[in-house]
Design an enzyme around this catalytic site. Structure first.
Site, PDB file in Angstrom:
ATOM      1  N   SER A  69      36.253 -15.398  25.937  1.00  0.00           N
ATOM      2  CA  SER A  69      37.389 -16.251  26.312  1.00  0.00           C
ATOM      3  C   SER A  69      37.988 -15.857  27.659  1.00  0.00           C
ATOM      4  CB  SER A  69      38.475 -16.171  25.242  1.00  0.00           C
ATOM      5  OG  SER A  69      39.083 -14.895  25.228  1.00  0.00           O
ATOM      6  N   THR A 104      41.797 -16.282  25.941  1.00  0.00           N
ATOM      7  CA  THR A 104      42.777 -15.884  26.954  1.00  0.00           C
ATOM      8  C   THR A 104      43.432 -14.557  26.598  1.00  0.00           C
ATOM      9  OG1 THR A 104      43.244 -18.229  27.305  1.00  0.00           O
ATOM     10  CG2 THR A 104      44.810 -16.704  28.251  1.00  0.00           C
ATOM     11  N   THR A 121      42.065 -15.976  31.953  1.00  0.00           N
ATOM     12  CA  THR A 121      41.288 -16.754  30.978  1.00  0.00           C
ATOM     13  C   THR A 121      40.047 -17.383  31.597  1.00  0.00           C
ATOM     14  OG1 THR A 121      41.500 -18.508  29.299  1.00  0.00           O
ATOM     15  CG2 THR A 121      42.428 -18.983  31.447  1.00  0.00           C
ATOM     16  N   ARG A 125      38.811 -28.529  35.677  1.00  0.00           N
ATOM     17  CA  ARG A 125      40.011 -28.509  34.831  1.00  0.00           C
ATOM     18  C   ARG A 125      40.710 -27.143  34.940  1.00  0.00           C
ATOM     19  NH1 ARG A 125      41.943 -25.047  30.488  1.00  0.00           N
ATOM     20  NH2 ARG A 125      43.362 -26.242  29.206  1.00  0.00           N
ATOM     21  N   THR A 169      49.044 -18.209  25.145  1.00  0.00           N
ATOM     22  CA  THR A 169      47.640 -18.538  24.920  1.00  0.00           C
ATOM     23  C   THR A 169      47.616 -19.747  23.993  1.00  0.00           C
ATOM     24  OG1 THR A 169      47.445 -17.060  23.003  1.00  0.00           O
ATOM     25  CG2 THR A 169      46.862 -16.132  25.131  1.00  0.00           C
ATOM     26  N   GLY A 170      46.621 -20.599  24.160  1.00  0.00           N
ATOM     27  CA  GLY A 170      46.538 -21.774  23.298  1.00  0.00           C
ATOM     28  C   GLY A 170      46.292 -23.029  24.105  1.00  0.00           C
TER      29      GLY A 170
HETATM   30  N1  ASP Z   1      45.563 -21.601  27.498  1.00  0.00           N
HETATM   31  C1  ASP Z   1      44.196 -21.560  27.901  1.00  0.00           C
HETATM   32  C2  ASP Z   1      43.844 -22.795  28.634  1.00  0.00           C
HETATM   33  O1  ASP Z   1      44.335 -23.846  28.279  1.00  0.00           O
HETATM   34  C3  ASP Z   1      43.259 -21.457  26.764  1.00  0.00           C
HETATM   35  C4  ASP Z   1      43.536 -20.373  25.820  1.00  0.00           C
HETATM   36  O2  ASP Z   1      44.623 -19.841  25.738  1.00  0.00           O
HETATM   37  O3  ASP Z   1      42.609 -20.009  25.140  1.00  0.00           O
HETATM   38  O4  ASP Z   1      43.040 -22.738  29.526  1.00  0.00           O
END
Ligand code: ASP
Length: 393
Positions: free
Chosen positions: A84, A232, A250, A260, A283-284
């Site tokens: 990740s 992340t 991340t 993106r 994170t998320g």
């Molecule tokens: N927040 C991160 C993103 O949208 C992804 C993640 O936290 O895993 O790129």
């Protein structure tokens, strides 16, 4: 100007009223008497656990707060098995790993950020280099890569054999239910139906075997295809003097559209630090976090006097509010916030409880290294987005 403790923790009726008004229907209780924290302290996402000791040792040796945070986050960046972050991160839909990172250095009130960087593993250090060696805050894409090389960062192939195989598996079941299409909650968005998951699962496991994915890794690979993972790492650090810094790094969402950029490199979304107040990170689901400027929202809530946990909850409630409390939309969103007040009080909060016993966790070091369970807002499981592809068999 130093804010006195009394002023900082002031609990006024006005603050509570603002909190209620902001959430429009979601009431946040006025803060109870502030519980002071303990300094120094490091808080980060669970994948930072292994690297807390070295960061703690650095901090004890007088390291700067941002350098201590970098000791944590470069662990997963360097680890090819953490898919990740950094080396071995799951790639975009074209099979190319693109990394994002941002940092804020509290003591000097500076920030640095990079987005969509290819071929450079330690983007956390590159974000710091942008902060230290340019008059800019954010560099992206090819320019960021060339800047990194000019600063001595080696170019390397970030796509490990493992990540390449999982990507190949994903590509072979690629369908129209991917990152293309409307955002969750857009007028033409409809929740996908799960379909015949069992049959698909068996077929995917067979395909994973034919791609040479070792048996013990197959279920994990299939899961990553069916539910593109988030990962992340965020880390916030406060030293004994109450100086704070934060950093997030991340590889972003697996199988994303090339170019993106999520919340992780966005100052105020993936990370925000204010030396007068504290630091927060996320994170998320990046798209959702950008819309509520999550980390900034949290720091501002603490500035108004909310406890770290309540401040984190406020940002989560704002996500809920953005989706009009529609669980049919919210169940495709996952979010965890890491919150640190400059006096060492901290919290980890998550949107969903997850399965019983699987509530998201975060890790802390304040002399004792430990894992803690997030406080959650909603009872239930997130399903992640995009959902299981509808495979034609
Ligand atoms: N927040 C991160 C993103 O949208 C992804 C993640 O936290 O895993 O790129």
């Amino acid at each position: 100007m130093e804010i006195s403790r009394r002023k900082f923790f002031a609990t006024s009726a006005a603050a509570a009223a603002i909190a209620e008004q902001d959430l429009a229907g979601q009431t946040t209780p006025p803060p109870a008497a502030a519980k002071p924290g303990k300094l120094p302290v490091i808080i980060c996402a669970a994948n930072g656990y292994k690297y807390l000791d070295r960061a703690w040792a650095a901090l004890q040796g007088g390291a700067d707060t941002l350098d201590a945070a970098i000791e944590v986050v470069t662990g997963p960046e360097d680890d090819p098995k953490d898919d990740s972050v950094g080396l071995g991160g799951l790639p975009n839909e074209e099979g190319v790993v693109e990394l994002d990172s941002c940092c804020m250095h509290g003591p000097t009130r500076r920030a640095g950020s990079v987005g969509g960087v290819r071929n450079i593993k330690n983007v956390s250090r590159v974000a710091k280099a942008v902060m230290e060696h340019t008059g800019h805050v954010m560099l992206v894409g090819d320019g960021a890569e060339r800047f990194a090389v000019s600063m001595g960062f080696p170019r390397e192939n970030l796509l490990t054999e493992h990540s390449r195989k999982v990507w190949t598996l994903w590509r072979e079941v690629h369908s129209n239910q991917d990152w293309w299409g409307p955002q969750i909650g857009a007028p033409n968005w409809t929740a996908p139906d799960g379909g015949t998951a069992g049959k698909r699962m068996n077929r995917l496991v067979e395909m994973a075997a034919s791609l040479g994915i070792p048996e013990e890794e197959r279920m994990d690979a299939v899961r990553k295809v069916l539910h593109p993972p988030t990962g992340t790492i965020h880390c916030s650090v406060a030293n004994a003097m109450g100086e704070v810094s934060g950093i997030t790094t991340t590889s972003g969402l697996a199988w994303k559209i090339p170019g993106r950029v999520g919340d992780s490199p966005i100052i105020g979304a993936g990370c925000y630090t204010d030396p007068d107040v504290g630091s927060a990170g996320a994170t998320g689901s990046g798209e959702e976090n950008i819309k509520v400027a999550g980390a900034h929202t949290i720091v501002e809530a603490m500035r108004r006097g909310l406890e770290p946990r309540e401040a984190g909850m406020e940002a989560l409630k704002r996500i809920v509010r953005f989706h009009q409390d529609d669980k049919n939309q919210l169940r495709f969103i996952g979010m965890t916030y890491y919150v640190l007040r400059k006096d060492g009080a901290y919290a980890g909060v998550a949107l969903w409880s997850g399965k019983p016993g699987q509530t998201p966790r975060y890790v802390v070091h304040d002399g004792e290294k430990r894992t803690e369970t997030c406080t959650y807002l909603l009872e239930g499981e997130t399903r992640g987005w995009p959902p299981i592809p509808s495979v034609p068999w």
